[in-house]
Design an enzyme around this catalytic site. Structure first.
Site, mmCIF file in Angstrom:
data_model
loop_
_atom_site.group_PDB
_atom_site.id
_atom_site.type_symbol
_atom_site.label_atom_id
_atom_site.label_comp_id
_atom_site.label_asym_id
_atom_site.label_seq_id
_atom_site.Cartn_x
_atom_site.Cartn_y
_atom_site.Cartn_z
ATOM 1 N N PRO A 159 -35.630 -24.153 -34.325
ATOM 2 C CG PRO A 159 -34.808 -22.991 -36.037
ATOM 3 C CD PRO A 159 -35.816 -22.785 -35.004
ATOM 4 N N GLY A 161 -29.626 -27.534 -34.533
ATOM 5 C CA GLY A 161 -28.772 -28.415 -34.930
ATOM 6 C C GLY A 161 -27.685 -28.798 -33.946
ATOM 7 C CG HIS A 204 -27.797 -27.534 -27.874
ATOM 8 N ND1 HIS A 204 -28.382 -28.065 -29.010
ATOM 9 C CD2 HIS A 204 -26.580 -28.270 -28.054
ATOM 10 C CE1 HIS A 204 -27.660 -28.908 -29.622
ATOM 11 N NE2 HIS A 204 -26.622 -28.829 -29.070
ATOM 12 C CD GLU A 205 -23.251 -26.312 -26.217
ATOM 13 O OE1 GLU A 205 -22.406 -27.132 -26.094
ATOM 14 O OE2 GLU A 205 -23.817 -26.162 -27.442
#
Length: 233
Positions: A159, A161, A204-205
């Site tokens: 998961p 966000g 992600h970054e």
């Protein structure tokens, strides 16, 4: 856009188009209209528009989140603009609290990101999830002009966000282990071999620096409003 970046990231941000905010579900004629409260409008008139780096992450729809960020030039290493940016990244990251934050999320189209997972925040994850995804604390890491290489190409779905897609989450496949190399704000070489959850944060970054959001990689059937139960109660 290239000319604006050459003149400095503040000029680049001003050059980006700003779309009107959508309000409600009215007809198309209302979609481009932006409304402000009296006090918000007065504050903006007196103080002027906010300047990057912003005090809170930009939200999806902001053009700066969808463009490829520019490399930081050697002449800016250790300079006041880069120091201001890195300080803002650390401050907003910890205030979030977020695990990672990129310069484009604060309105600055440069290849810079910060990441941190303090022990107290790590303990909020369920024990089974910590074991399965190797969620372990790591200190503040800051990378300028980072380069990513994959150490373990196994894809693990978990998961995610994002502070720039507030209120939602989804499951995203990521490589299990990566290495990120670059320099710090002073131009000194830094690198990090990240595994498990830390590797997920890094990927992600790094995506943010190329104008990619997790919603571009997610399993669309897992896309969730994190408050859906409260909204249905």
């Amino acid at each position: 856009m290239a000319a604006a970046l050459a003149a400095g990231w503040r000029g680049a941000v001003r050059a980006l188009p700003v779309p009107g905010a959508v309000r409600g579900c009215g007809d198309a004629a209302d979609w481009g209209r932006r409304e402000r409260s009296y006090w918000r409008a007065l504050r903006r008139r007196v103080l002027g528009p906010p300047a990057p780096p912003f005090a809170a992450p930009c939200q999806v729809g902001a053009p700066v989140l969808r463009g490829a960020a520019a490399a930081v030039g050697p002449e800016r290493m250790g300079g006041p603009e880069l120091r201001e940016l890195t300080a803002a990244l650390a401050a907003v990251l910890r205030r979030g609290p977020c695990l990672g934050l990129s310069a484009p999320q604060l309105g600055v189209p440069l290849r810079v990101f910060a990441a941190e997972l303090p022990p107290a925040l790590c303990q909020r994850y369920p024990a089974a999830m910590r074991r399965a995804h190797r969620i372990e604390p790591f200190p503040l890491r800051l990378f300028v002009n980072p380069v990513l290489s994959v150490l373990d190409a196994r894809l693990v779905t978990g998961p995610e966000g994002c502070a720039s897609v507030r209120g939602f989450s989804a499951y995203v496949p990521r490589h299990w282990a990566v290495r990120v190399s670059g320099v710090d704000e002073h131009g000194e070489p830094v690198s990090w071999e990240a595994t498990g959850w830390a590797a997920r944060v890094v990927q992600h970054e790094m995506d943010h620096l190329d104008g990619i959001l997790y919603i571009d990689r997610m399993d669309t059937r897992t896309f969730t409003n994190v408050s859906w139960m409260e909204l249905m109660d």
